[in-house]
Design a protein around this motif. Structure first.
Motif, PDB file in Angstrom:
ATOM      1  N   THR A  28       9.778  57.254  41.818  1.00 17.70           N
ATOM      2  CA  THR A  28       9.715  55.854  42.453  1.00 17.70           C
ATOM      3  C   THR A  28      10.108  55.882  43.992  1.00 17.70           C
ATOM      4  O   THR A  28       9.624  55.515  44.907  1.00 17.70           O
ATOM      5  N   VAL A  29      11.280  56.739  44.110  1.00 18.26           N
ATOM      6  CA  VAL A  29      11.805  56.957  45.528  1.00 18.26           C
ATOM      7  C   VAL A  29      10.797  57.626  46.513  1.00 18.26           C
ATOM      8  O   VAL A  29      10.591  57.023  47.364  1.00 18.26           O
ATOM      9  N   LEU A  30      10.181  58.530  45.937  1.00 21.22           N
ATOM     10  CA  LEU A  30       9.128  59.173  46.479  1.00 21.22           C
ATOM     11  C   LEU A  30       7.926  58.415  46.860  1.00 21.22           C
ATOM     12  O   LEU A  30       7.329  58.691  47.952  1.00 21.22           O
ATOM     13  N   ALA A  31       7.611  57.585  46.133  1.00 23.77           N
ATOM     14  CA  ALA A  31       6.511  56.833  46.153  1.00 23.77           C
ATOM     15  C   ALA A  31       6.726  55.389  47.070  1.00 23.77           C
ATOM     16  O   ALA A  31       5.609  54.626  47.146  1.00 23.77           O
ATOM     17  N   SER A  32       8.041  55.228  47.551  1.00 23.64           N
ATOM     18  CA  SER A  32       8.241  53.714  48.293  1.00 23.64           C
ATOM     19  C   SER A  32       7.443  53.998  49.381  1.00 23.64           C
ATOM     20  O   SER A  32       7.072  54.682  50.177  1.00 23.64           O
TER      21      SER A  32
END
Length: 347
Positions: A28-32
């Motif tokens: 989720t962090v990477l896809a923010s």
């Protein structure tokens, strides 16, 4: 114009879906979609790590790091773990370390001292040059610790130390034994000097982790050389600036490999050129997560000596390649080949 060749990354990452909450949070962090959203998701991941560390439930963290689906995901997880360990509100302790790489040579078997005897002089030098803040409560031990012993200090232990140590003078509550370096012929060895600092809330940081090794580096090298002087041993102490322990472990491993590679290249090139032979260098990536630097000669390309760099999770292949090429350019090596595919593992 030919496209420049680059080393591939030989590391393999799990492709199967892993039911691990921390891995999903890292994704989720990477896809923010924005930097603000990324910071919020990173904060949530840090809090999840902190909660697990506080309850000493570290299995989920270990699984997440071992099963990270990419280097980017591993970096996000590792950063969140670091933040959970190191970011403590109010007065707290900071465990830090100075990596020390020792390049030593001796014709006969010899053992260096296992500690810096003048520990007051060591701390005084760092305070004199502003690495330790004036009037701060900080102490760097003179014991030379083996990397295996330092790596054995888990993030869960560090989490407790940062929150429970009352003063720097007590040091680490672990019976860490100093580890002497024994050398015969030539070798490159890694040791750590570990310390504890007390950070007071809203005060100046007790240790300047951002400090550049400038003029004080010469004084420190001279001090270490004198402190570890051993009859019959040629010694070059090379150190890295202090850093929080988790970061120091990464920096120390990279420093050891960088120095060992430089020693390998310079010694072998000197030998070949003294024989009037032209070196031929090959850079390659291999199954099992290794980079290799092979040095042969134009007249015997099939006979090579190799330096192996086992890739750690946070190593960047591109940066290592750039550093190697810069070293070879400085050494005036003209014949350099880069393999573009991952090759089989070699013994």
């Amino acid at each position: 114009m030919m496209t420049p060749k680059h080393l591939p990354d030989p590391r393999l990452y799990p492709t199967a879906s892993v039911s691990n909450r921390l891995i999903h949070m890292a994704g989720t962090v990477l896809a923010s979609a924005s930097e603000e959203a990324r910071e919020l998701e990173q904060l949530a991941l840090r809090d999840a790590m902190s909660d697990l560390l506080a309850r000493d439930e570290v299995l989920l963290i270990s699984v997440a790091l071992n099963m990270a689906p990419s280097q980017a995901a591993y970096q996000v997880l590792w950063q969140a773990l670091r933040q959970a360990v190191e970011q403590v509100p109010g007065r707290h302790a900071e465990v830090f370390a100075m990596p020390l790489v020792l390049v030593a040579g001796s014709r006969q078997r010899a053992t260096l001292p296992d500690r810096i005897a003048d520990v007051d002089g060591l701390n005084g030098l760092l305070r004199q040059h502003g690495v330790f803040a004036e009037h701060s409560e900080v102490f760097l031990s003179g014991k030379l610790l083996h990397p295996d012993d330092v790596v054995a200090i888990s993030p869960a232990q560090l989490y407790r130390y940062h929150r429970q140590l009352a003063d720097a003078a007590r040091g680490l509550p672990l019976p860490l034994e100093a580890s002497a370096v024994t050398v015969k012929e030539e070798g490159v060895f890694l040791r750590y000097l570990v310390g504890v600092a007390i950070r007071e809330e809203d005060h100046v940081a007790p240790v300047d982790y951002s400090v550049r090794i400038g003029a004080w580096g010469t004084a420190m090298m001279k001090f270490l050389g004198e402190a570890l002087k051993t009859e019959g041993v040629t010694l070059f102490p090379i150190f890295r600036a202090p850093a929080p322990l988790m970061q120091a472990m990464v920096a120390g491993n990279q420093a050891r490999l960088e120095v060992a590679m430089q020693v390998f290249v310079s010694a072998l090139l000197r030998k070949l050129r003294s024989e009037g032979r032209e070196p031929v260098v090959t850079l390659s990536a291999h199954e099992g997560g290794e980079l290799q630097l092979s040095i042969a000669t134009a007249d015997q390309p099939e006979v090579a000596e190799r330096f192996v760099w086992p890739l750690a999770p946070l190593d960047h292949v591109e940066r290592i390649e750039q550093d190697v090429l810069a070293l070879l350019h400085e050494c005036q090596v003209e014949m350099v080949r880069i393999e573009e595919i991952v090759l089989p593992a070699r013994a």
